[in-house]
Design an enzyme around this catalytic site. Structure first.
Site, PDB file in Angstrom:
ATOM      1  NE  ARG A 189       7.436   8.510  76.633  1.00  0.00           N
ATOM      2  CZ  ARG A 189       6.703   7.688  77.384  1.00  0.00           C
ATOM      3  NH1 ARG A 189       5.400   7.859  77.482  1.00  0.00           N
ATOM      4  NH2 ARG A 189       7.278   6.714  78.052  1.00  0.00           N
TER       5      ARG A 189
ATOM      6  CD  GLU B 213       4.630  14.217  80.256  1.00  0.00           C
ATOM      7  OE1 GLU B 213       4.922  13.488  81.217  1.00  0.00           O
ATOM      8  OE2 GLU B 213       4.034  13.828  79.260  1.00  0.00           O
TER       9      GLU B 213
ATOM     10  CG  HIS C 108       2.450  10.680  81.430  1.00  0.00           C
ATOM     11  ND1 HIS C 108       3.685  10.975  80.903  1.00  0.00           N
ATOM     12  CD2 HIS C 108       2.196   9.393  81.074  1.00  0.00           C
ATOM     13  CE1 HIS C 108       4.159   9.917  80.266  1.00  0.00           C
ATOM     14  NE2 HIS C 108       3.269   8.942  80.360  1.00  0.00           N
TER      15      HIS C 108
HETATM   16  C1  DGY Z   1       5.175   4.291  79.743  1.00  0.00           C
HETATM   17  O1  DGY Z   1       5.022   3.144  80.195  1.00  0.00           O
HETATM   18  O2  DGY Z   1       6.033   4.546  78.933  1.00  0.00           O
HETATM   19  C2  DGY Z   1       4.217   5.333  80.201  1.00  0.00           C
HETATM   20  O3  DGY Z   1       4.310   6.533  79.625  1.00  0.00           O
HETATM   21  C3  DGY Z   1       4.083   5.358  81.692  1.00  0.00           C
HETATM   22  O4  DGY Z   1       3.099   4.379  81.833  1.00  0.00           O
END
Ligand code: DGY
Length: 323
Positions: A242, A271, A289
């Site tokens: 993240r 983002e 992402h």
């Molecule tokens: C998640 O699953 O948390 C991702 O960031 C999107 O695939």
């Protein structure tokens, strides 16, 4: 029998949308525009289930509803720090996520980033497309060997373990791990991995550091200026976890002054905005992402949400209930 009403907040793979529409009274978001907090508040008053994803901020504002109709937030994605879990719990709203089905693809992308940044693939592609390639020469775009190096993995859940599998068995890498809780010795033994007690122990030992921990307040800016200073000046940082886990201003500083070898990011603090300082760093690879962005994973994520929803409305415990 009245079918439960379900709001899907973004476009999903078609096969999943179709299946959901067969089982439920579904509202699709055909424009694929992210909903505003006001729209979420309305949705929580109206729909039995809301199916959000990582781009949906379901904070206190969105959950400020006297009598919610929503009984479950069945998240599309493994991370759910975009949902105010405590506030949802006060309303008795269940939350589920979609683990497992995206672990391999996310680890594949982390490997992609590691290889790209080490072998200067971004630089090479930019040069070629700009028409600036003057031909082979021994000193051209010389990168760093990956095979046989040491990989430090922060967060040894399912995705971290898939990363270890690829790096250890595919590239002969030595694996060191930092994880909040002790990792069972049998799991570590699979990859001949060693668990260290602190991130401070891990960073100076690693040629590559790959982040696979959850986001959220607990891990915000976990990789800060002081910790970047502990990395070797030829080591690389990879983040597919993240954005908030890395202090981007500190990272840009480290990249600009070459105090680390480079970095590769799939996720960002704000983002889809990207810190302009990062865009100036040549020793940085950036992707928008894409961790789980394969046909297979995105479809499997959708069907996993459907399973959770079916269990919930059948009165069974959904397998991926996280709150
Ligand atoms: C998640 O699953 O948390 C991702 O960031 C999107 O695939």
């Amino acid at each position: 029998m009245v079918r439960p009403s379900v709001l899907i907040t973004r476009r999903w793979p078609e096969a999943v949308e179709q299946q959901l529409a067969q089982n439920y009274d579904v509202m699709l978001n055909r424009s694929d525009r992210p909903l505003t907090p006001d729209e979420f508040r309305d949705a929580i008053k109206r729909y039995d289930a809301v199916l959000p994803t990582v781009t949906d901020k379901i904070g206190p504002e969105a959950l400020d509803v006297a009598k919610p109709q929503t009984k479950i937030l069945a998240n599309y994605g493994v991370g759910y720090t975009h949902i105010d879990v405590e506030r949802a719990k006060t309303h008795g709203i269940a939350i589920t996520n979609t683990p497992d089905v995206l672990s391999e693809c996310t680890a594949d992308l982390a490997m992609t980033l590691m290889l790209m940044v080490a072998r200067r693939a971004g630089d090479g592609e930019r040069e070629l497309r700009a028409g600036n390639w003057s031909g082979w020469r021994p000193t051209h775009l010389v990168g760093t060997k990956v095979s046989g190096k040491t990989l430090g993995i922060v967060g040894f859940g399912r995705i971290g373990q898939e990363m270890a599998r690829r790096a250890h068995f595919g590239f002969g890498m030595r694996i060191i791990v930092f994880n909040r809780s002790p990792v069972p010795s049998g799991t570590l033994a699979q990859f001949n991995a060693v668990q260290v007690d602190t991130i401070e122990d891990l960073l100076p030992q690693a040629d590559f550091v790959s982040l696979h921990c959850p986001g959220g307040a607990a891990n915000a800016k976990m990789i800060n200026a002081a910790r970047l200073d502990l990395m070797n000046d030829d080591a690389f940082l990879i983040n597919t976890a993240r954005g908030e886990v890395v202090d981007e201003a500190a990272l840009a500083q480290a990249l600009m002054f070459d105090t680390i070898g480079g970095a590769a990011l799939d996720v960002f603090e704000r983002e889809p905005a990207v810190n302009p300082m990062l865009a100036q760093c040549d020793n940085l690879v950036m992707l928008p992402h894409l961790g789980s962005a394969t046909r297979e994973a995105r479809q499997a994520m959708g069907f996993r949400v459907l399973d959770n929803l079916n269990d919930f409305f059948d009165g069974k415990a959904p397998r991926d209930r996280v709150a």
